[in-house]
Scaffold this motif. Structure first.
Motif, PDB file in Angstrom:
ATOM      1  N   ASP A 177       8.391   4.007  11.881  1.00  0.00           N
ATOM      2  CA  ASP A 177       7.919   5.391  11.960  1.00  0.00           C
ATOM      3  C   ASP A 177       7.752   5.970  10.559  1.00  0.00           C
ATOM      4  O   ASP A 177       6.753   6.634  10.254  1.00  0.00           O
ATOM      5  N   TYR A 178       8.710   5.704   9.676  1.00  0.00           N
ATOM      6  CA  TYR A 178       8.636   6.201   8.300  1.00  0.00           C
ATOM      7  C   TYR A 178       7.363   5.698   7.612  1.00  0.00           C
ATOM      8  O   TYR A 178       6.590   6.478   7.053  1.00  0.00           O
ATOM      9  N   TYR A 179       7.145   4.378   7.625  1.00  0.00           N
ATOM     10  CA  TYR A 179       5.989   3.814   6.937  1.00  0.00           C
ATOM     11  C   TYR A 179       4.678   4.215   7.604  1.00  0.00           C
ATOM     12  O   TYR A 179       3.666   4.419   6.934  1.00  0.00           O
ATOM     13  N   HIS A 180       4.687   4.332   8.914  1.00  0.00           N
ATOM     14  CA  HIS A 180       3.484   4.730   9.650  1.00  0.00           C
ATOM     15  C   HIS A 180       3.043   6.141   9.241  1.00  0.00           C
ATOM     16  O   HIS A 180       1.850   6.440   9.207  1.00  0.00           O
ATOM     17  N   ARG A 181       3.985   7.005   8.896  1.00  0.00           N
ATOM     18  CA  ARG A 181       3.676   8.396   8.531  1.00  0.00           C
ATOM     19  C   ARG A 181       3.250   8.578   7.076  1.00  0.00           C
ATOM     20  O   ARG A 181       2.831   9.664   6.687  1.00  0.00           O
ATOM     21  N   LEU A 182       3.337   7.530   6.268  1.00  0.00           N
ATOM     22  CA  LEU A 182       2.907   7.652   4.870  1.00  0.00           C
ATOM     23  C   LEU A 182       1.406   7.918   4.824  1.00  0.00           C
ATOM     24  O   LEU A 182       0.654   7.440   5.669  1.00  0.00           O
ATOM     25  N   PRO A 183       0.956   8.659   3.802  1.00  0.00           N
ATOM     26  CA  PRO A 183      -0.485   8.914   3.678  1.00  0.00           C
ATOM     27  C   PRO A 183      -1.254   7.608   3.504  1.00  0.00           C
ATOM     28  O   PRO A 183      -0.780   6.704   2.822  1.00  0.00           O
ATOM     29  N   PRO A 184      -2.425   7.508   4.119  1.00  0.00           N
ATOM     30  CA  PRO A 184      -3.216   6.279   3.964  1.00  0.00           C
ATOM     31  C   PRO A 184      -3.643   6.084   2.518  1.00  0.00           C
ATOM     32  O   PRO A 184      -3.847   7.035   1.775  1.00  0.00           O
ATOM     33  N   ARG A 185      -3.759   4.830   2.119  1.00  0.00           N
ATOM     34  CA  ARG A 185      -4.166   4.475   0.761  1.00  0.00           C
ATOM     35  C   ARG A 185      -5.572   3.880   0.809  1.00  0.00           C
ATOM     36  O   ARG A 185      -5.962   3.237   1.776  1.00  0.00           O
ATOM     37  N   GLU A 186      -6.282   4.076  -0.273  1.00  0.00           N
ATOM     38  CA  GLU A 186      -7.592   3.417  -0.433  1.00  0.00           C
ATOM     39  C   GLU A 186      -7.327   1.930  -0.605  1.00  0.00           C
ATOM     40  O   GLU A 186      -6.375   1.554  -1.289  1.00  0.00           O
ATOM     41  N   ALA A 215       0.840  -1.198   0.000  1.00  0.00           N
ATOM     42  CA  ALA A 215       0.000   0.000   0.000  1.00  0.00           C
ATOM     43  C   ALA A 215       0.877   1.252   0.000  1.00  0.00           C
ATOM     44  O   ALA A 215       0.756   2.113   0.870  1.00  0.00           O
ATOM     45  N   CYS A 216       1.781   1.332  -0.967  1.00  0.00           N
ATOM     46  CA  CYS A 216       2.659   2.487  -1.107  1.00  0.00           C
ATOM     47  C   CYS A 216       3.245   2.473  -2.514  1.00  0.00           C
ATOM     48  O   CYS A 216       3.026   1.537  -3.266  1.00  0.00           O
ATOM     49  N   SER A 217       3.964   3.530  -2.845  1.00  0.00           N
ATOM     50  CA  SER A 217       4.564   3.631  -4.173  1.00  0.00           C
ATOM     51  C   SER A 217       6.011   3.155  -4.153  1.00  0.00           C
ATOM     52  O   SER A 217       6.629   3.026  -3.088  1.00  0.00           O
ATOM     53  N   ARG A 218       6.558   2.954  -5.331  1.00  0.00           N
ATOM     54  CA  ARG A 218       7.974   2.584  -5.457  1.00  0.00           C
ATOM     55  C   ARG A 218       8.856   3.685  -4.853  1.00  0.00           C
ATOM     56  O   ARG A 218       9.828   3.392  -4.162  1.00  0.00           O
ATOM     57  N   ALA A 219       8.533   4.936  -5.125  1.00  0.00           N
ATOM     58  CA  ALA A 219       9.334   6.048  -4.602  1.00  0.00           C
ATOM     59  C   ALA A 219       9.313   6.072  -3.077  1.00  0.00           C
ATOM     60  O   ALA A 219      10.329   6.362  -2.443  1.00  0.00           O
ATOM     61  N   GLU A 220       8.176   5.749  -2.482  1.00  0.00           N
ATOM     62  CA  GLU A 220       8.090   5.723  -1.020  1.00  0.00           C
ATOM     63  C   GLU A 220       8.953   4.606  -0.441  1.00  0.00           C
ATOM     64  O   GLU A 220       9.617   4.797   0.575  1.00  0.00           O
ATOM     65  N   VAL A 221       8.960   3.462  -1.094  1.00  0.00           N
ATOM     66  CA  VAL A 221       9.823   2.360  -0.636  1.00  0.00           C
ATOM     67  C   VAL A 221      11.286   2.765  -0.772  1.00  0.00           C
ATOM     68  O   VAL A 221      12.089   2.568   0.139  1.00  0.00           O
ATOM     69  N   LYS A 222      11.626   3.360  -1.900  1.00  0.00           N
ATOM     70  CA  LYS A 222      13.012   3.765  -2.148  1.00  0.00           C
ATOM     71  C   LYS A 222      13.487   4.823  -1.155  1.00  0.00           C
ATOM     72  O   LYS A 222      14.664   4.854  -0.779  1.00  0.00           O
ATOM     73  N   ALA A 223      12.559   5.697  -0.684  1.00  0.00           N
ATOM     74  CA  ALA A 223      12.912   6.777   0.242  1.00  0.00           C
ATOM     75  C   ALA A 223      12.959   6.334   1.707  1.00  0.00           C
ATOM     76  O   ALA A 223      13.365   7.104   2.574  1.00  0.00           O
ATOM     77  N   ALA A 224      12.590   5.089   1.988  1.00  0.00           N
ATOM     78  CA  ALA A 224      12.600   4.577   3.366  1.00  0.00           C
ATOM     79  C   ALA A 224      14.026   4.541   3.907  1.00  0.00           C
ATOM     80  O   ALA A 224      14.993   4.547   3.134  1.00  0.00           O
ATOM     81  N   PRO A 225      14.183   4.504   5.232  1.00  0.00           N
ATOM     82  CA  PRO A 225      15.543   4.382   5.790  1.00  0.00           C
ATOM     83  C   PRO A 225      16.292   3.232   5.137  1.00  0.00           C
ATOM     84  O   PRO A 225      15.765   2.135   4.988  1.00  0.00           O
ATOM     85  N   ARG A 226      17.496   3.514   4.723  1.00  0.00           N
ATOM     86  CA  ARG A 226      18.284   2.558   3.947  1.00  0.00           C
ATOM     87  C   ARG A 226      18.625   1.306   4.755  1.00  0.00           C
ATOM     88  O   ARG A 226      19.049   1.390   5.900  1.00  0.00           O
ATOM     89  N   PHE A 227      18.453   0.165   4.124  1.00  0.00           N
ATOM     90  CA  PHE A 227      18.800  -1.131   4.710  1.00  0.00           C
ATOM     91  C   PHE A 227      20.163  -1.526   4.171  1.00  0.00           C
ATOM     92  O   PHE A 227      20.345  -1.640   2.963  1.00  0.00           O
ATOM     93  N   ARG A 228      21.122  -1.700   5.069  1.00  0.00           N
ATOM     94  CA  ARG A 228      22.487  -2.000   4.626  1.00  0.00           C
ATOM     95  C   ARG A 228      22.932  -3.421   4.951  1.00  0.00           C
ATOM     96  O   ARG A 228      23.515  -4.087   4.124  1.00  0.00           O
ATOM     97  N   THR A 229      22.682  -3.852   6.180  1.00  0.00           N
ATOM     98  CA  THR A 229      23.174  -5.174   6.596  1.00  0.00           C
ATOM     99  C   THR A 229      22.104  -5.934   7.367  1.00  0.00           C
ATOM    100  O   THR A 229      21.206  -5.331   7.961  1.00  0.00           O
TER     101      THR A 229
END
Length: 121
Positions: free
Chosen positions: A108-117, A79-93
């Protein structure tokens, strides 16, 4: 609001369902595939291999972002866009999946995303 770390009631997830290898799709296209599922500190999440989309980088996605699971096509829809996933805190290890502070920042990042229909089924 349901926890960002728990599958929603309408997601199609059932206890023990293995999503490894499933294609992951956002509102606007494919992201990659589920590399693994994990739960640490009660925080269920998927590690998604993005392949060439973001140059082989993996991303961590809380399962509360899963909109639906199609077992037939082995597809997980977010329930989000590709850009929103890409902008999430970076996963390194992999050790970050055991870091409460990192997981909290992702949640916290994903919780703050606008709600989707949600689509009617």
């Amino acid at each position: 609001m349901e926890s960002i770390w728990s599958y929603g009631a309408g997601s199609g997830y059932t206890e023990g369902l293995d999503l490894t290898g499933c294609t992951v799709v956002a509102d606007d296209g494919t992201i990659g595939h589920v590399d693994r599922q994990a739960e640490h500190f009660g925080m269920q999440h998927l590690v998604v291999d993005t392949g060439v989309w973001v140059f082989g980088r993996s991303v961590l996605v809380p399962v509360g972002v899963v909109r639906g699971i199609d077992r037939g096509s082995r597809t997980v829809t977010l329930a989000c866009s590709r850009a929103e996933v890409k902008a999430a805190p970076r996963f390194r290890t992999d050790s970050e999946t055991m870091d409460r502070a990192y997981l909290a920042s992702v949640g916290d990042y994903y919780h703050r995303l606008p709600p989707r229909e949600t689509s009617a089924t």
